[in-house]
Each structure stands twice: as C-alpha cells, then as structure tokens.
Design an enzyme around this catalytic site. Structure first.
Site, PDB file in Angstrom:
ATOM      1  N   ALA A 105     -35.641   2.744 -41.567  1.00 50.81           N
ATOM      2  CA  ALA A 105     -34.301   2.744 -40.972  1.00 50.81           C
ATOM      3  C   ALA A 105     -34.397   2.521 -39.472  1.00 50.81           C
ATOM      4  O   ALA A 105     -35.490   2.326 -38.933  1.00 50.81           O
ATOM      5  CB  ALA A 105     -33.605   4.059 -41.269  1.00 50.81           C
ATOM      6  N   ASN A 106     -33.276   2.521 -38.778  1.00 51.48           N
ATOM      7  CA  ASN A 106     -33.273   2.460 -37.313  1.00 51.48           C
ATOM      8  C   ASN A 106     -32.212   3.420 -36.773  1.00 51.48           C
ATOM      9  O   ASN A 106     -31.506   4.063 -37.547  1.00 51.48           O
ATOM     10  CB  ASN A 106     -33.055   1.017 -36.834  1.00 51.48           C
ATOM     11  CG  ASN A 106     -31.689   0.480 -37.208  1.00 51.48           C
ATOM     12  OD1 ASN A 106     -30.660   0.996 -36.761  1.00 51.48           O
ATOM     13  ND2 ASN A 106     -31.663  -0.543 -38.063  1.00 51.48           N
ATOM     14  N   ARG A 107     -32.111   3.519 -35.444  1.00 51.68           N
ATOM     15  CA  ARG A 107     -31.310   4.571 -34.826  1.00 51.68           C
ATOM     16  C   ARG A 107     -29.843   4.196 -34.601  1.00 51.68           C
ATOM     17  O   ARG A 107     -29.128   4.903 -33.890  1.00 51.68           O
ATOM     18  CB  ARG A 107     -31.918   4.975 -33.481  1.00 51.68           C
ATOM     19  CG  ARG A 107     -33.277   5.599 -33.605  1.00 51.68           C
ATOM     20  CD  ARG A 107     -33.755   6.117 -32.248  1.00 51.68           C
ATOM     21  NE  ARG A 107     -35.171   6.425 -32.289  1.00 51.68           N
ATOM     22  CZ  ARG A 107     -35.670   7.526 -32.842  1.00 51.68           C
ATOM     23  NH1 ARG A 107     -34.867   8.434 -33.375  1.00 51.68           N
ATOM     24  NH2 ARG A 107     -36.975   7.722 -32.847  1.00 51.68           N
ATOM     25  N   SER A 108     -29.374   3.106 -35.164  1.00 48.48           N
ATOM     26  CA  SER A 108     -27.971   2.750 -34.962  1.00 48.48           C
ATOM     27  C   SER A 108     -27.056   3.841 -35.528  1.00 48.48           C
ATOM     28  O   SER A 108     -27.271   4.329 -36.634  1.00 48.48           O
ATOM     29  CB  SER A 108     -27.675   1.422 -35.674  1.00 48.48           C
ATOM     30  OG  SER A 108     -26.287   1.196 -35.721  1.00 48.48           O
ATOM     31  N   ALA A 151     -26.860  -3.070 -36.944  1.00 46.43           N
ATOM     32  CA  ALA A 151     -28.268  -3.207 -36.564  1.00 46.43           C
ATOM     33  C   ALA A 151     -29.054  -3.438 -37.852  1.00 46.43           C
ATOM     34  O   ALA A 151     -29.578  -2.500 -38.460  1.00 46.43           O
ATOM     35  CB  ALA A 151     -28.750  -1.957 -35.839  1.00 46.43           C
TER      36      ALA A 151
END
Ligand code: C5P
Length: 225
Positions: free
Chosen positions: A29-32, A99
């Site tokens: 995952a990412n931090r968006s 994102a």
C-alpha cells in the site's frame, strides 16, 4: 442557476491509495489518505455535477451526494473507471487524484508460509495499468477534460509539465510532497495548475479550498463556449 454551474455535467474522480494483494492476507500500500480526491468529488457535486468517486481503501466517510465505488487494486480501479464511462455521450471531466500503485503482484492463491531454513519468498512485481494515461487515450470515449495530479519532491513544475505531455491529459495539478510539506495525509496542499496555457501557482491552501478552486476552474472551462 449560477450556483450550480455543473448541473447536467458528469464527473469521475479517483481517490485514495490502492492495495496490491500479495496473498489472501497481505498487501502493498502507500500513504495516500484520499483527502484531496474526496474533497474534489464533494466540490464538483456541490457545483451540481453528477459525480462517481472511485476510491481505494480509505478511512474517510463517503462524500454526500456522490456515487462511491470502492476498489482495492489498481486493476480494479481501472475497471471501475471504465465501467463509469457513459454508454453514450462523453464524460465531461475525469480527475485522477488517486495514488495508484505503479506495480502489482501476481497474487498467491494461499497465504505464503514461513518455512524453517527456507529463504524468504521473492515478490515479483508487474506494472499496473496507468488509469490517467488510459483515460487520456480513450479515443472516442475520452472525457472532455482530463485532469491528473503530480506528486513531486523536486523540480515540481518541470516534472509536472513533462508528465502532462507523457500522460496526454489536459491539466496537471502539481504538488510538492517532500516530507517537510506534510501533504501526504495532511490537510493542506500547495498546487501549481499546469495546462496548455501555462502554469498557475496557487497559494498554500486547505485541501478543501484546493478542491473548490479546481471545481470552479473545471466549471468555467466546461461551460465556456
Ligand atoms: O506517474 P505518476 O504516478 O507520477 O502520475 C500521477 C498521476 O497519474 C495521478 O493523477 C495519478 O492518479 C495517475 N496515475 C494513474 N494510474 C497509475 C499511476 C498514476 O491514474 N497507474
């Protein structure tokens, strides 16, 4: 009426991160946070647009007056965006604020197991579809106005101008996400709006105000003769 300049117009907004499954219990995952994309969907709906918000996994509530389609992976997000294109006629505007993970994983059908003495499993990445580029190149189905975001940590405007050309979109909202700015997950954003007409730099604003400003610019463009 003047206060609903987008009445009768259709909009698609992508928001949030994507989750790329590794196996049935793990993902990349990412931090968006989805704050900017969700605020844009809400602002377009406030101006009267018929809005579909395709959102990756976020903890935000669904914006009022917006059709929300929840997805996990980039592939699912692309499929949901394509399904949201009208069967006849054109979508008026697509804003890609998600994102999206650049790479996905060939998902293991069962949970990967630790094995005594064995090397850790390798995770092979494969490229994900580029939703913004795909919508921009959708030929007869291309939305009238396609807007992307560019999260940059240096040479923000130069990189975003190049990205606008590479993706084939009409506008890029470039923002500086170097860690000191706190943009990722934060409540404020500094945006440079890049179009064929050049660069317009906006002041540091709450993400909700960035959204209102962008929605008004979209309305001006869509209703100008
Ligand atoms: O290439 P980059 O990720 O920097 O581009 C950012 C822009 O492209 C954003 O508008 C993002 O929503 C969009 N994008 C996309 N699909 C991808 C990667 C990025 O729609 N796979």
């Amino acid at each position: 009426p003047v206060e609903k300049p987008l009445a009768g117009k259709t909009a698609l907004v992508t928001s949030g991160p994507t989750h790329e499954p590794i196996d049935p219990v793990r993902y990349i995952a990412n931090r968006s946070s989805g704050k900017q994309g969700h605020a844009i969907a809400a602002a377009l709906a406030d101006l009267g647009a018929d809005v579909t918000l395709v959102s990756g996994p976020v903890t935000l509530p669904d914006p009022a007056g917006v059709r929300v389609v929840r997805v996990e992976s980039a592939r699912d997000m692309l499929a949901a965006c394509q399904a949201a294109l009208p069967a006849s006629g054109l979508l008026d505007v697509a804003v890609c604020a998600a994102a999206v993970a650049d790479w996905g994983v060939d998902v293991a059908p069962q949970k990967l197991k630790k094995q005594d003495g064995a090397a850790p499993p390798a995770i092979a990445l494969r490229p994900n579809p580029d939703i913004l580029a795909t919508l921009s190149a959708a030929g007869p189905q291309r939305p009238r106005l396609v807007v992307g975001f560019a999260a940059e940590t240096e040479s923000v405007i130069d990189h975003a101008v190049a990205k606008r050309a590479r993706k084939g979109c009409d506008w890029i909202c470039a923002n500086d996400v170097s860690s000191a700015t706190g943009t990722f997950g934060g409540d404020r954003n500094t945006v440079h709006l890049i179009s064929a007409d050049g660069v317009e730099s906006w002041p540091d604003l709450p993400k909700t105000d960035v959204a209102t400003r962008l929605a008004r610019r979209i309305a001006e463009t869509l209703i100008s003769p």
